[in-house]
Design a protein around this motif. Structure first.
Motif: not given
Length: 165
Positions: A141-158
């Motif tokens: 989340n931090r390295i993708t610009g501070g998007d707090h939901d990026f990692a969760t969204r990454l898995i959900t979309e996968a």
């Protein structure tokens, strides 16, 4: 894996809301949830956490390759330094196991199978496993610009992509 993602997402939300420590009520709900799953469900939760670590590290490996970096060099020192600053969560004796999971996943090996060679998980490893998964998601989340939901969204979309296939 859905249950593991739910637990990790819940921990991330608590972290981003300024609650580094899970409040006792929230911890009690997670413990009740895990207990309600029974032994097979608990094993599924452990497998889910390892699968999340694998998926996060796979994404990071591809991102690092795009920048001609090594994922192990990029992730492991940062997470180990964080683990060492959290002695209540990461007792010194569990750090090598958590690092082993990261390295296994970072080199394309299944963390589940890597860990299985050392026997069953111990109770002392449960909190560090959860925290390692949260730290990894937070790192993403931090390295993708501070998007707090990026990692969760990454898995959900996968996962939704797998369901559609």
């Amino acid at each position: 894996m859905d249950a593991a993602l739910l637990v990790i997402d819940s921990r991330l939300k608590a972290l981003y809301n300024g609650k580094a420590e899970t409040d006792p009520e929230h911890r009690r709900m997670i413990d009740q949830f895990a207990a309600s799953m029974g032994p097979a469900g608990f094993d599924d939760l452990l497998d889910g956490a390892c699968t999340l670590i694998f998926m996060f590290m796979s994404w990071l490996r591809r991102a690092c390759e795009d920048h001609e970096e090594d994922v192990i060099d990029h992730v492991v020192p940062t997470l180990v330094a964080t683990m060492r600053m959290m002695p209540k969560t990461f007792r010194p004796e569990v750090i090598p196991t958590m690092v082993g999971l990261l390295v296994a996943a970072g080199t394309g090996l299944s963390p589940n199978l890597w860990r299985a060679q050392y026997g069953r998980w111990t109770e002392a490893e449960m909190n560090p496993l959860e925290a390692t998964t949260v730290l990894l998601a937070e790192h993403i989340n931090r390295i993708t610009g501070g998007d707090h939901d990026f990692a969760t969204r990454l898995i959900t979309e996968a996962l939704s992509g797998v369901d559609e296939a």
